[in-house]
Scaffold this motif. Sequence first.
Motif, PDB file in Angstrom:
ATOM      1  N   UNK A 115      -0.870 -13.324   6.704  1.00 39.56           N
ATOM      2  CA  UNK A 115      -0.386 -12.669   7.927  1.00 39.56           C
ATOM      3  C   UNK A 115       1.133 -12.713   8.033  1.00 39.56           C
ATOM      4  N   UNK A 116       1.715 -11.610   8.517  1.00 46.33           N
ATOM      5  CA  UNK A 116       3.144 -11.575   8.760  1.00 46.33           C
ATOM      6  C   UNK A 116       3.994 -11.613   7.517  1.00 46.33           C
ATOM      7  N   UNK A 117       3.462 -11.127   6.393  1.00 42.22           N
ATOM      8  CA  UNK A 117       4.216 -11.120   5.133  1.00 42.22           C
ATOM      9  C   UNK A 117       4.176  -9.728   4.528  1.00 42.22           C
ATOM     10  N   UNK A 118       5.163  -9.456   3.664  1.00 38.79           N
ATOM     11  CA  UNK A 118       5.194  -8.220   2.897  1.00 38.79           C
ATOM     12  C   UNK A 118       4.779  -8.521   1.472  1.00 38.79           C
ATOM     13  N   UNK A 119       3.735  -7.843   1.005  1.00 41.46           N
ATOM     14  CA  UNK A 119       3.199  -8.068  -0.332  1.00 41.46           C
ATOM     15  C   UNK A 119       3.357  -6.805  -1.169  1.00 41.46           C
ATOM     16  N   UNK A 120       3.873  -6.961  -2.379  1.00 38.99           N
ATOM     17  CA  UNK A 120       3.974  -5.859  -3.333  1.00 38.99           C
ATOM     18  C   UNK A 120       2.808  -5.923  -4.299  1.00 38.99           C
ATOM     19  N   UNK A 121       2.125  -4.798  -4.489  1.00 39.10           N
ATOM     20  CA  UNK A 121       1.120  -4.670  -5.540  1.00 39.10           C
ATOM     21  C   UNK A 121       1.808  -3.992  -6.716  1.00 39.10           C
ATOM     22  N   UNK A 122       1.929  -4.705  -7.820  1.00 39.30           N
ATOM     23  CA  UNK A 122       2.650  -4.154  -8.960  1.00 39.30           C
ATOM     24  C   UNK A 122       1.818  -4.256 -10.229  1.00 39.30           C
ATOM     25  N   UNK A 123       2.053  -3.307 -11.128  1.00 41.67           N
ATOM     26  CA  UNK A 123       1.344  -3.252 -12.393  1.00 41.67           C
ATOM     27  C   UNK A 123       1.669  -1.951 -13.090  1.00 41.67           C
ATOM     28  N   UNK A 124       1.299  -1.810 -14.353  1.00 40.45           N
ATOM     29  CA  UNK A 124       1.616  -0.587 -15.110  1.00 40.45           C
ATOM     30  C   UNK A 124       0.820   0.612 -14.604  1.00 40.45           C
ATOM     31  N   UNK A 125       1.200   1.787 -15.085  1.00 38.23           N
ATOM     32  CA  UNK A 125       0.441   2.995 -14.756  1.00 38.23           C
ATOM     33  C   UNK A 125      -1.002   2.840 -15.227  1.00 38.23           C
ATOM     34  N   UNK A 126      -1.929   3.265 -14.378  1.00 37.33           N
ATOM     35  CA  UNK A 126      -3.340   3.148 -14.724  1.00 37.33           C
ATOM     36  C   UNK A 126      -3.933   1.780 -14.497  1.00 37.33           C
ATOM     37  N   UNK A 127      -3.180   0.894 -13.821  1.00 34.39           N
ATOM     38  CA  UNK A 127      -3.653  -0.475 -13.599  1.00 34.39           C
ATOM     39  C   UNK A 127      -4.665  -0.569 -12.467  1.00 34.39           C
ATOM     40  N   UNK A 128      -4.795   0.501 -11.644  1.00 25.99           N
ATOM     41  CA  UNK A 128      -5.753   0.474 -10.543  1.00 25.99           C
ATOM     42  C   UNK A 128      -5.130   0.148  -9.201  1.00 25.99           C
ATOM     43  N   UNK A 129      -3.819   0.258  -9.080  1.00 19.29           N
ATOM     44  CA  UNK A 129      -3.129  -0.128  -7.833  1.00 19.29           C
ATOM     45  C   UNK A 129      -3.549   0.768  -6.667  1.00 19.29           C
ATOM     46  N   UNK A 130      -3.459   2.076  -6.850  1.00 18.10           N
ATOM     47  CA  UNK A 130      -3.842   3.001  -5.782  1.00 18.10           C
ATOM     48  C   UNK A 130      -5.344   2.923  -5.501  1.00 18.10           C
ATOM     49  N   UNK A 131      -6.123   2.762  -6.553  1.00 19.87           N
ATOM     50  CA  UNK A 131      -7.573   2.632  -6.373  1.00 19.87           C
ATOM     51  C   UNK A 131      -7.907   1.403  -5.554  1.00 19.87           C
ATOM     52  N   UNK A 132      -7.162   0.336  -5.735  1.00 18.61           N
ATOM     53  CA  UNK A 132      -7.386  -0.877  -4.954  1.00 18.61           C
ATOM     54  C   UNK A 132      -7.212  -0.597  -3.468  1.00 18.61           C
ATOM     55  N   UNK A 133      -6.138   0.093  -3.098  1.00 21.12           N
ATOM     56  CA  UNK A 133      -5.929   0.416  -1.687  1.00 21.12           C
ATOM     57  C   UNK A 133      -7.052   1.310  -1.160  1.00 21.12           C
ATOM     58  N   UNK A 134      -7.423   2.324  -1.934  1.00 23.33           N
ATOM     59  CA  UNK A 134      -8.464   3.243  -1.482  1.00 23.33           C
ATOM     60  C   UNK A 134      -9.810   2.540  -1.340  1.00 23.33           C
ATOM     61  N   UNK A 135     -10.096   1.600  -2.222  1.00 18.93           N
ATOM     62  CA  UNK A 135     -11.347   0.843  -2.108  1.00 18.93           C
ATOM     63  C   UNK A 135     -11.321  -0.052  -0.873  1.00 18.93           C
ATOM     64  N   UNK A 136     -10.147  -0.615  -0.574  1.00 19.14           N
ATOM     65  CA  UNK A 136     -10.029  -1.448   0.624  1.00 19.14           C
ATOM     66  C   UNK A 136     -10.273  -0.635   1.890  1.00 19.14           C
ATOM     67  N   UNK A 137      -9.880   0.645   1.854  1.00 20.84           N
ATOM     68  CA  UNK A 137     -10.045   1.518   3.017  1.00 20.84           C
ATOM     69  C   UNK A 137     -11.426   2.171   3.081  1.00 20.84           C
ATOM     70  N   UNK A 138     -12.198   2.030   2.020  1.00 22.57           N
ATOM     71  CA  UNK A 138     -13.511   2.656   1.996  1.00 22.57           C
ATOM     72  C   UNK A 138     -13.491   4.089   1.506  1.00 22.57           C
ATOM     73  N   UNK A 139     -12.323   4.572   1.050  1.00 22.76           N
ATOM     74  CA  UNK A 139     -12.223   5.925   0.518  1.00 22.76           C
ATOM     75  C   UNK A 139     -12.924   6.019  -0.826  1.00 22.76           C
ATOM     76  N   UNK A 140     -12.837   4.943  -1.607  1.00 23.61           N
ATOM     77  CA  UNK A 140     -13.529   4.840  -2.896  1.00 23.61           C
ATOM     78  C   UNK A 140     -14.603   3.766  -2.759  1.00 23.61           C
ATOM     79  N   UNK A 141     -15.807   4.080  -3.200  1.00 23.99           N
ATOM     80  CA  UNK A 141     -16.907   3.136  -3.093  1.00 23.99           C
ATOM     81  C   UNK A 141     -16.944   2.226  -4.314  1.00 23.99           C
ATOM     82  N   UNK A 142     -16.902   0.917  -4.114  1.00 26.54           N
ATOM     83  CA  UNK A 142     -16.936   0.000  -5.260  1.00 26.54           C
ATOM     84  C   UNK A 142     -18.340  -0.166  -5.819  1.00 26.54           C
ATOM     85  N   UNK A 143     -18.401  -0.577  -7.080  1.00 19.79           N
ATOM     86  CA  UNK A 143     -19.690  -0.920  -7.670  1.00 19.79           C
ATOM     87  C   UNK A 143     -20.185  -2.259  -7.137  1.00 19.79           C
ATOM     88  N   UNK A 144     -19.241  -3.163  -6.902  1.00 17.46           N
ATOM     89  CA  UNK A 144     -19.596  -4.484  -6.383  1.00 17.46           C
ATOM     90  C   UNK A 144     -18.371  -5.099  -5.731  1.00 17.46           C
TER      91      UNK A 144
END
Length: 248
Positions: free
Chosen positions: A38-67
């Motif tokens: 809480x109350x912190x700024x976190x950077x998600x970093x990694x190479x292209x294709x690492x799944x960074x944007x997918x992680x956010x979308x899965x957290x929001x429910x835009x992408x359905x996870x397998x598990x």
Amino acid sequence: MSPRDLNDAGLSPLAVRGLTVAYGAQPVLQGVDMTTVPGAMTAIIGPNGAGKSTLLKACLGVVKPLSGQVSAWGQPTSRQRDRIAYVPQRASVDWDFPTRVIDVVLMGMYRQLGLLGRVRARHFKQAQDCLTRVGMQDFADRQIGQLSGGQQQRVFLARALAQEADLYLLDEPFAGVDAATESAIIAVLHGLRDAGKTVVAVHHDLSTVPAYFDRVFLINRTAQAEGPVDVAFTPETLQATYGGRVHV
């Protein structure tokens, strides 16, 4: 301390456990764990294709996870959506859609406006205040497609501010913007953090991580490292995440 703050005490604004996502037969994320502070700024970093944007979308429910599971303050994110604001990548937005800047910001108030969407003077004032915070107050009546890339990014940040959220998720907010816009955006995000809000952003510029963020989450399909910048953002963790030589 408000009743909501008391209820949130000790809970992570966003917690991911064992998240696995695939597009067809291609795995994108595998068994990812992440815990925000809480109350912190976190950077998600990694190479292209690492799944960074997918992680956010899965957290929001835009992408359905397998598990796996995602929670916000100890509850499913679907129950906390009114407390979460999302700023997508500019490339994912249809900028030809005929709408004014002020209307884009008002879209962030849909929960306030209700089903009828009746916009009152106080809503316009609140939207204008959000535009002022990002330096776009003089563009309220401009068509969104007529703005530069940096200006469009500021408007979408203003829309997120209009939601008055507690958790802000941003997908590469500094991509393709000029130096003035980047400075304006980071000032707003630091202001949110200083007000006790939690900010999580996909970020690509490794050189600015120590100046901009409190914590990092390094990912390359699987979680590589997580923690305060001075602990988790090291040559060793960058090597594990990116491979080869990485110079910061």
